[in-house]
Design a protein around this motif. Structure first.
Motif, PDB file in Angstrom:
ATOM      1  N   PRO A  96     -71.727  70.681  66.074  1.00 12.88           N
ATOM      2  CA  PRO A  96     -72.503  70.161  67.225  1.00 12.88           C
ATOM      3  C   PRO A  96     -72.513  71.817  68.190  1.00 12.88           C
ATOM      4  CG  PRO A  96     -71.401  68.352  67.280  1.00 12.88           C
ATOM      5  CD  PRO A  96     -71.636  69.507  65.991  1.00 12.88           C
ATOM      6  N   ALA A  97     -70.788  71.595  68.769  1.00  7.28           N
ATOM      7  CA  ALA A  97     -69.755  72.860  69.673  1.00  7.28           C
ATOM      8  C   ALA A  97     -70.438  73.924  69.640  1.00  7.28           C
ATOM      9  CB  ALA A  97     -68.832  73.159  69.623  1.00  7.28           C
ATOM     10  N   ASP A  98     -71.308  74.681  68.064  1.00  5.12           N
ATOM     11  CA  ASP A  98     -71.990  75.866  68.164  1.00  5.12           C
ATOM     12  C   ASP A  98     -72.823  76.233  68.536  1.00  5.12           C
ATOM     13  OD1 ASP A  98     -69.670  77.248  66.156  1.00  5.12           O
ATOM     14  OD2 ASP A  98     -70.379  76.034  64.607  1.00  5.12           O
ATOM     15  N   VAL A  99     -73.667  75.271  68.260  1.00  9.53           N
ATOM     16  CA  VAL A  99     -75.288  74.662  68.952  1.00  9.53           C
ATOM     17  C   VAL A  99     -75.151  74.723  70.538  1.00  9.53           C
ATOM     18  CG1 VAL A  99     -77.007  73.149  68.720  1.00  9.53           C
ATOM     19  CG2 VAL A  99     -76.479  73.957  66.832  1.00  9.53           C
ATOM     20  N   VAL A 100     -74.290  73.926  70.787  1.00 10.36           N
ATOM     21  CA  VAL A 100     -74.419  73.958  72.244  1.00 10.36           C
ATOM     22  C   VAL A 100     -73.855  74.764  73.059  1.00 10.36           C
ATOM     23  CG1 VAL A 100     -73.376  72.316  74.337  1.00 10.36           C
ATOM     24  CG2 VAL A 100     -73.286  70.853  72.269  1.00 10.36           C
ATOM     25  N   ASN A 101     -72.615  76.035  72.342  1.00  8.36           N
ATOM     26  CA  ASN A 101     -72.682  76.630  72.858  1.00  8.36           C
ATOM     27  C   ASN A 101     -73.651  78.251  73.027  1.00  8.36           C
ATOM     28  OD1 ASN A 101     -69.663  76.051  73.012  1.00  8.36           O
ATOM     29  ND2 ASN A 101     -68.699  77.028  71.607  1.00  8.36           N
ATOM     30  N   GLU A 102     -74.324  77.641  71.766  1.00  4.63           N
ATOM     31  CA  GLU A 102     -75.537  78.372  71.846  1.00  4.63           C
ATOM     32  C   GLU A 102     -76.355  78.686  73.171  1.00  4.63           C
ATOM     33  OE1 GLU A 102     -76.233  81.569  70.542  1.00  4.63           O
ATOM     34  OE2 GLU A 102     -78.596  81.590  70.800  1.00  4.63           O
ATOM     35  N   LEU A 103     -76.512  77.084  73.305  1.00  2.00           N
ATOM     36  CA  LEU A 103     -77.272  77.103  74.001  1.00  2.00           C
ATOM     37  C   LEU A 103     -76.548  77.744  75.873  1.00  2.00           C
ATOM     38  CD1 LEU A 103     -78.244  72.564  73.297  1.00  2.00           C
ATOM     39  CD2 LEU A 103     -80.145  75.106  73.079  1.00  2.00           C
ATOM     40  N   ALA A 104     -75.605  77.190  76.272  1.00  2.00           N
ATOM     41  CA  ALA A 104     -75.231  77.552  77.076  1.00  2.00           C
ATOM     42  C   ALA A 104     -75.210  79.074  77.144  1.00  2.00           C
ATOM     43  CB  ALA A 104     -73.708  77.316  77.100  1.00  2.00           C
TER      44      ALA A 104
ATOM     45  N   ARG B 161     -77.513  81.323  76.070  1.00  5.54           N
ATOM     46  CA  ARG B 161     -78.632  81.453  76.706  1.00  5.54           C
ATOM     47  C   ARG B 161     -78.935  81.680  78.047  1.00  5.54           C
ATOM     48  NH1 ARG B 161     -82.438  78.899  71.714  1.00  5.54           N
ATOM     49  NH2 ARG B 161     -81.628  79.476  70.137  1.00  5.54           N
TER      50      ARG B 161
ATOM     51  N   ASN C 231     -69.320  69.385  75.140  1.00  4.85           N
ATOM     52  CA  ASN C 231     -70.897  69.680  75.177  1.00  4.85           C
ATOM     53  C   ASN C 231     -71.647  68.929  76.067  1.00  4.85           C
ATOM     54  OD1 ASN C 231     -69.892  71.006  72.406  1.00  4.85           O
ATOM     55  ND2 ASN C 231     -69.658  69.314  71.472  1.00  4.85           N
TER      56      ASN C 231
ATOM     57  N   ILE D 141     -72.311  70.879  79.302  1.00  4.92           N
ATOM     58  CA  ILE D 141     -72.958  71.633  78.852  1.00  4.92           C
ATOM     59  C   ILE D 141     -74.213  71.182  79.140  1.00  4.92           C
ATOM     60  CG2 ILE D 141     -74.105  74.037  77.133  1.00  4.92           C
ATOM     61  CD1 ILE D 141     -70.900  73.847  76.390  1.00  4.92           C
TER      62      ILE D 141
ATOM     63  N   VAL E  46     -77.719  78.620  63.264  1.00  2.75           N
ATOM     64  CA  VAL E  46     -77.385  77.701  64.555  1.00  2.75           C
ATOM     65  C   VAL E  46     -78.544  77.582  65.532  1.00  2.75           C
ATOM     66  CG1 VAL E  46     -75.798  78.650  66.682  1.00  2.75           C
ATOM     67  CG2 VAL E  46     -74.502  78.549  64.418  1.00  2.75           C
TER      68      VAL E  46
ATOM     69  N   LEU F 207     -69.637  64.119  71.029  1.00  6.28           N
ATOM     70  CA  LEU F 207     -70.175  65.275  69.944  1.00  6.28           C
ATOM     71  C   LEU F 207     -69.267  65.553  69.283  1.00  6.28           C
ATOM     72  CD1 LEU F 207     -73.188  67.650  71.462  1.00  6.28           C
ATOM     73  CD2 LEU F 207     -73.887  65.099  70.280  1.00  6.28           C
TER      74      LEU F 207
END
Lengths: 122, 122, 122, 122
Positions: D90-98, D100, C3, C6, C69, D7
């Protein structure tokens, strides 16, 4: 009594809770917020706005409308505490709403904002 | 403005902007928000609350009080759009504020909340 | 990638969008917000927090978790824009979270707040 | 801290505070919020967003940056409690950011929103 009469009366009570007017932070919730200073009551505005939104979403799903009324009352009331701190009144807010009116006026302002936002690309 | 209360009059204008009452989303900002549905105007409540807080912080640092009045006006106005959507009026909110009053009543409620919070440890 | 990797990479991209680093408000959403200044991105934090709350309430009533999310991602992303403006990074935030940790530490801090609130009666 | 992402570790602690996992509302702040249910922690998201905005405005006027870091930490932390409640991380959120990303991607999404807003006139 009109809405305005009631708001004026409430504003007078809030005014009397100011430290300078003898409001006692030990006895009065309003006096305590005013005594603590801006961050205390401004934070409540954000909090009550969130609670208003949650209560509205609950009404969308069959929840109780009186809760929504209570949350908007909390939101407006804490706005009034902030207004008092800055030497302003609910009458100032209502007059501003009236000034923008026919509502045409109010919508014109909102529409101007929208157009400006479009122009700026936001 | 003399005879009818301003908030009541504004509420009547908002009411007339409902899709069911012929409000036109192409011409009216209020009609458009009502047409889009709850998330559109509820989001505005959160947004205008934040703008109120920012304007207040600016006043703390020498900023313009009329901006704060305008932001509270926006906040209350968008609250009124939400109220209208749910079949409620600003009079419901103001009456709730009056009901809690002497303000003693209002503060009692807030104090009860505080005590309950203390009991629950939050 | 962790995380943190990223978030660090995203922070570097946001950093590159600063006006001082050649970010172009006409081409980049982040550059435009940074160019407009604090009120523009701070307002978005309030807005995205509200949208997060609404999306969560929708999940409570059977709504889509991926929307939630996305809203938390928007909230964190706009926080990162604010952090960048003030010369801070997501690593500062995550390290602060770690610092409070065992989580015991984090909860101790929250508990201290709760106790203090109780003491002050709020 | 070296091997596991912070996180992720925090998320594991939050997970362990769920009532179903034996979290004790009498001992743990997180367990108490999770025990109280969504409105309790969602309200905190609105509150911490407001506190973030206030801390940022204070930095604009010479205030302390570490306070801002602390408020964003609170905001992200309470987001994580909400995520846990809904079975997200939080990994779901960070992965969503990644996802995009290039950030190009992220900005494209934001720009699409802006364009759509322009089209809809909001």
């Amino acid at each position: 009594m009109t809405n305005q009469d009631i708001l004026d009366r409430l504003a007078a009570v809030v005014e009397s809770r100011k430290p300078a007017n003898g409001g006692d932070p030990e006895k009065s919730y309003v006096a305590r917020l005013l005594h603590k200073g801006p961050d205390a009551f401004l934070k409540k505005i954000g909090e009550e706005a969130t609670e208003t939104v949650m209560a509205a979403k609950d009404v969308d799903h069959g929840g109780d409308k009186t809760k929504l009324v209570g949350e908007v009352a909390d939101l407006w009331f804490h706005s009034m505490i902030a207004l008092a701190h800055y030497g302003l009144t609910p009458a100032d807010v209502v007059n501003e709403l009236a000034r923008r009116e026919g509502l045409s006026g109010l919508e014109e302002k909102a529409m101007r904002k929208v157009k400006e936002r479009e122009r700026l690309g936001d």
